[in-house]
Design a protein around this motif. Sequence first.
Motif, PDB file in Angstrom:
ATOM      1  N   GLY A   1      12.588  33.050  28.468  1.00  0.00           N
ATOM      2  CA  GLY A   1      12.293  31.650  28.771  1.00  0.00           C
ATOM      3  C   GLY A   1      11.293  31.003  27.821  1.00  0.00           C
ATOM      4  N   GLN A   2      10.627  31.797  26.992  1.00  0.00           N
ATOM      5  CA  GLN A   2       9.641  31.237  26.048  1.00  0.00           C
ATOM      6  C   GLN A   2      10.385  30.767  24.798  1.00  0.00           C
ATOM      7  N   THR A   3      10.247  29.499  24.465  1.00  0.00           N
ATOM      8  CA  THR A   3      11.031  28.952  23.352  1.00  0.00           C
ATOM      9  C   THR A   3      10.174  28.780  22.101  1.00  0.00           C
ATOM     10  N   MET A   4      10.858  28.468  20.998  1.00  0.00           N
ATOM     11  CA  MET A   4      10.155  28.241  19.734  1.00  0.00           C
ATOM     12  C   MET A   4       9.131  27.127  19.878  1.00  0.00           C
ATOM     13  N   VAL A   5       9.498  26.028  20.566  1.00  0.00           N
ATOM     14  CA  VAL A   5       8.551  24.910  20.692  1.00  0.00           C
ATOM     15  C   VAL A   5       7.329  25.326  21.528  1.00  0.00           C
ATOM     16  N   ASP A   6       7.520  26.234  22.480  1.00  0.00           N
ATOM     17  CA  ASP A   6       6.360  26.745  23.239  1.00  0.00           C
ATOM     18  C   ASP A   6       5.349  27.381  22.285  1.00  0.00           C
ATOM     19  N   LEU A   7       5.855  28.176  21.345  1.00  0.00           N
ATOM     20  CA  LEU A   7       4.965  28.843  20.383  1.00  0.00           C
ATOM     21  C   LEU A   7       4.347  27.809  19.438  1.00  0.00           C
ATOM     22  N   ALA A   8       5.187  26.890  18.958  1.00  0.00           N
ATOM     23  CA  ALA A   8       4.717  25.858  18.020  1.00  0.00           C
ATOM     24  C   ALA A   8       3.609  25.011  18.653  1.00  0.00           C
ATOM     25  N   GLU A   9       3.778  24.708  19.932  1.00  0.00           N
ATOM     26  CA  GLU A   9       2.781  23.868  20.610  1.00  0.00           C
ATOM     27  C   GLU A   9       1.415  24.558  20.635  1.00  0.00           C
ATOM     28  N   MET A  10       1.399  25.847  20.932  1.00  0.00           N
ATOM     29  CA  MET A  10       0.128  26.585  20.979  1.00  0.00           C
ATOM     30  C   MET A  10      -0.546  26.587  19.612  1.00  0.00           C
ATOM     31  N   ALA A  11       0.251  26.879  18.571  1.00  0.00           N
ATOM     32  CA  ALA A  11      -0.313  26.911  17.210  1.00  0.00           C
ATOM     33  C   ALA A  11      -0.817  25.529  16.807  1.00  0.00           C
ATOM     34  N   ALA A  12      -0.044  24.490  17.147  1.00  0.00           N
ATOM     35  CA  ALA A  12      -0.424  23.121  16.786  1.00  0.00           C
ATOM     36  C   ALA A  12      -1.735  22.731  17.465  1.00  0.00           C
ATOM     37  N   ARG A  13      -1.858  23.055  18.751  1.00  0.00           N
ATOM     38  CA  ARG A  13      -3.093  22.687  19.473  1.00  0.00           C
ATOM     39  C   ARG A  13      -4.297  23.382  18.847  1.00  0.00           C
ATOM     40  N   ARG A  14      -4.117  24.638  18.422  1.00  0.00           N
ATOM     41  CA  ARG A  14      -5.238  25.371  17.808  1.00  0.00           C
ATOM     42  C   ARG A  14      -5.607  24.772  16.447  1.00  0.00           C
ATOM     43  N   ALA A  15      -4.613  24.329  15.687  1.00  0.00           N
ATOM     44  CA  ALA A  15      -4.898  23.712  14.377  1.00  0.00           C
ATOM     45  C   ALA A  15      -5.613  22.372  14.568  1.00  0.00           C
ATOM     46  N   ILE A  16      -5.178  21.609  15.567  1.00  0.00           N
ATOM     47  CA  ILE A  16      -5.802  20.307  15.853  1.00  0.00           C
ATOM     48  C   ILE A  16      -7.269  20.517  16.238  1.00  0.00           C
ATOM     49  N   GLU A  17      -7.503  21.536  17.052  1.00  0.00           N
ATOM     50  CA  GLU A  17      -8.877  21.841  17.488  1.00  0.00           C
ATOM     51  C   GLU A  17      -9.729  22.283  16.282  1.00  0.00           C
ATOM     52  N   ALA A  18      -9.153  23.131  15.442  1.00  0.00           N
ATOM     53  CA  ALA A  18      -9.910  23.626  14.274  1.00  0.00           C
ATOM     54  C   ALA A  18     -10.247  22.482  13.318  1.00  0.00           C
ATOM     55  N   ALA A  19      -9.332  21.524  13.164  1.00  0.00           N
ATOM     56  CA  ALA A  19      -9.583  20.392  12.261  1.00  0.00           C
ATOM     57  C   ALA A  19     -10.519  19.375  12.902  1.00  0.00           C
ATOM     58  N   ASP A  20     -10.748  19.530  14.204  1.00  0.00           N
ATOM     59  CA  ASP A  20     -11.629  18.638  14.959  1.00  0.00           C
ATOM     60  C   ASP A  20     -11.165  17.181  14.844  1.00  0.00           C
ATOM     61  N   ILE A  21      -9.868  16.986  15.058  1.00  0.00           N
ATOM     62  CA  ILE A  21      -9.319  15.626  15.032  1.00  0.00           C
ATOM     63  C   ILE A  21      -8.706  15.310  16.390  1.00  0.00           C
ATOM     64  N   ASP A  22      -8.460  14.027  16.596  1.00  0.00           N
ATOM     65  CA  ASP A  22      -7.786  13.562  17.802  1.00  0.00           C
ATOM     66  C   ASP A  22      -6.278  13.630  17.520  1.00  0.00           C
ATOM     67  N   ALA A  23      -5.522  14.279  18.399  1.00  0.00           N
ATOM     68  CA  ALA A  23      -4.063  14.393  18.180  1.00  0.00           C
ATOM     69  C   ALA A  23      -3.426  13.024  17.952  1.00  0.00           C
ATOM     70  N   GLN A  24      -3.990  11.996  18.571  1.00  0.00           N
ATOM     71  CA  GLN A  24      -3.423  10.640  18.441  1.00  0.00           C
ATOM     72  C   GLN A  24      -3.508  10.111  17.010  1.00  0.00           C
ATOM     73  N   ASP A  25      -4.373  10.705  16.195  1.00  0.00           N
ATOM     74  CA  ASP A  25      -4.509  10.246  14.807  1.00  0.00           C
ATOM     75  C   ASP A  25      -3.490  10.883  13.862  1.00  0.00           C
ATOM     76  N   ILE A  26      -2.726  11.858  14.379  1.00  0.00           N
ATOM     77  CA  ILE A  26      -1.693  12.474  13.539  1.00  0.00           C
ATOM     78  C   ILE A  26      -0.591  11.447  13.271  1.00  0.00           C
ATOM     79  N   ASP A  27      -0.240  11.273  11.994  1.00  0.00           N
ATOM     80  CA  ASP A  27       0.760  10.252  11.653  1.00  0.00           C
ATOM     81  C   ASP A  27       2.012  10.838  10.996  1.00  0.00           C
ATOM     82  N   LEU A  28       2.151  12.167  11.054  1.00  0.00           N
ATOM     83  CA  LEU A  28       3.354  12.813  10.512  1.00  0.00           C
ATOM     84  C   LEU A  28       3.442  14.217  11.099  1.00  0.00           C
ATOM     85  N   ILE A  29       4.635  14.590  11.590  1.00  0.00           N
ATOM     86  CA  ILE A  29       4.840  15.953  12.112  1.00  0.00           C
ATOM     87  C   ILE A  29       6.065  16.551  11.427  1.00  0.00           C
ATOM     88  N   ILE A  30       5.848  17.681  10.754  1.00  0.00           N
ATOM     89  CA  ILE A  30       6.981  18.385  10.128  1.00  0.00           C
ATOM     90  C   ILE A  30       6.983  19.809  10.655  1.00  0.00           C
TER      91      ILE A  30
END
Length: 322
Positions: free
Chosen positions: A49-78
């Motif tokens: 039941g664990q999907t690729m996007v589940d994994l991607a979401e966890m990694a993305a949240r950790r990168a956002i936290e490490a960069a100390d930015i607001d997710a709302q300021d992201i203007d491109l997702i690849i």
Amino acid sequence: MTYARITGTGGYLPENIMTNHDLEKIVDTTDQWIRERTGIEQRHIAVEGQTMVDLAEMAARRAIEAADIDAQDIDLIILATSTPDKIFPSSACILQARLDIHGCPAFDVQAVCTGFIYAMTIAEKFITTGSSKKALVIGAEVFSHILNWKDRTTCVLFGDGAGAVILEASEDTGILSTHIHADGKYENLLLVPYGIADGYDKVKAGEAFIEMKGNEVFKVAVNTLGRIVDETLAANNMMKSDIDWLVPHQANIRIITATAKKLKMSMDQVVVTINKHGNTSAASVPLALDVAVRDGRIKPNELLLLEAFGGGFTWGSVLTRF
Ligand code: COA
């Protein structure tokens, strides 16, 4: 001059670990064969039941936290992946909604194991041309879903995981150059032979599996990665000794060692995760990067060579100051 700079990294591996000894119970193989031929000791496998996007979401949240930015300021997702959750919408759009980001461009990139290098190349162009200021770039895969667990020549090699970076526009030096290539004539050496065109019923039945002529792939990979190293150094008028860290795609320790040798680099300057992660395809480079950033090996301003080779064939590199 505007550069694209990595300001945060994140990684995620499913908790479920499969060791070589676990595989000995499934196929005719040995821990010794897998270690000696590939360098792999274990891999992480997504749970039911664990999907690729589940994994991607966890990694993305950790990168956002490490960069100390607001997710709302992201203007491109690849999002680089060969194992998308659905045919459409793109997994990048699914992830965008999960992160509660609305309106910015979001799309997937499919270049198999070179996917993250392709995604970084595209994001860098958006940033240096002024179209993006803060990009989220991810490589994520659940290759366990496209493995034939009866085929010992492939099922021992791959694992699941996700890695992500935040790339920001900066006056400080970041990415110096990117180099991507493809040659479709090698399709038959590494492929999943079923899709929409050839019988989607096989995909639905979970019978669309990786097929690989490992030995032939190995030879082309070693030669091609040697050439991409030369191309990258020449484009930047740099010498092998200028590079502080090699962050390679993790397909086989013998391929990694050959590239390090070509660069005259000690293995102490090479980030190796294949022993613990296996080959996580598009996730392998950002995962390795995240590991070495978080354990303090990679330090600010050091020069990193990221490289990958994969199905297509595709191959490429990113030279960046961290
Ligand atoms: N356990 C035990 N024996 C195995 C095995 C396994 N899991 N898989 C294959 N073998 C056997 C083969 O059947 C063969 O037996 P034979 O000599 O009796 O015919 C023998 O081991 C050697 O096989 P070969 O394929 O020549 O081994 P290799 O040294 O080339 O290693 C790979 C195989 C797949 C590890 C290696 O070729 C490789 O890493 N290739 C590139 C992978 C890659 O980069 N892939 C994707 C790019 S992202």
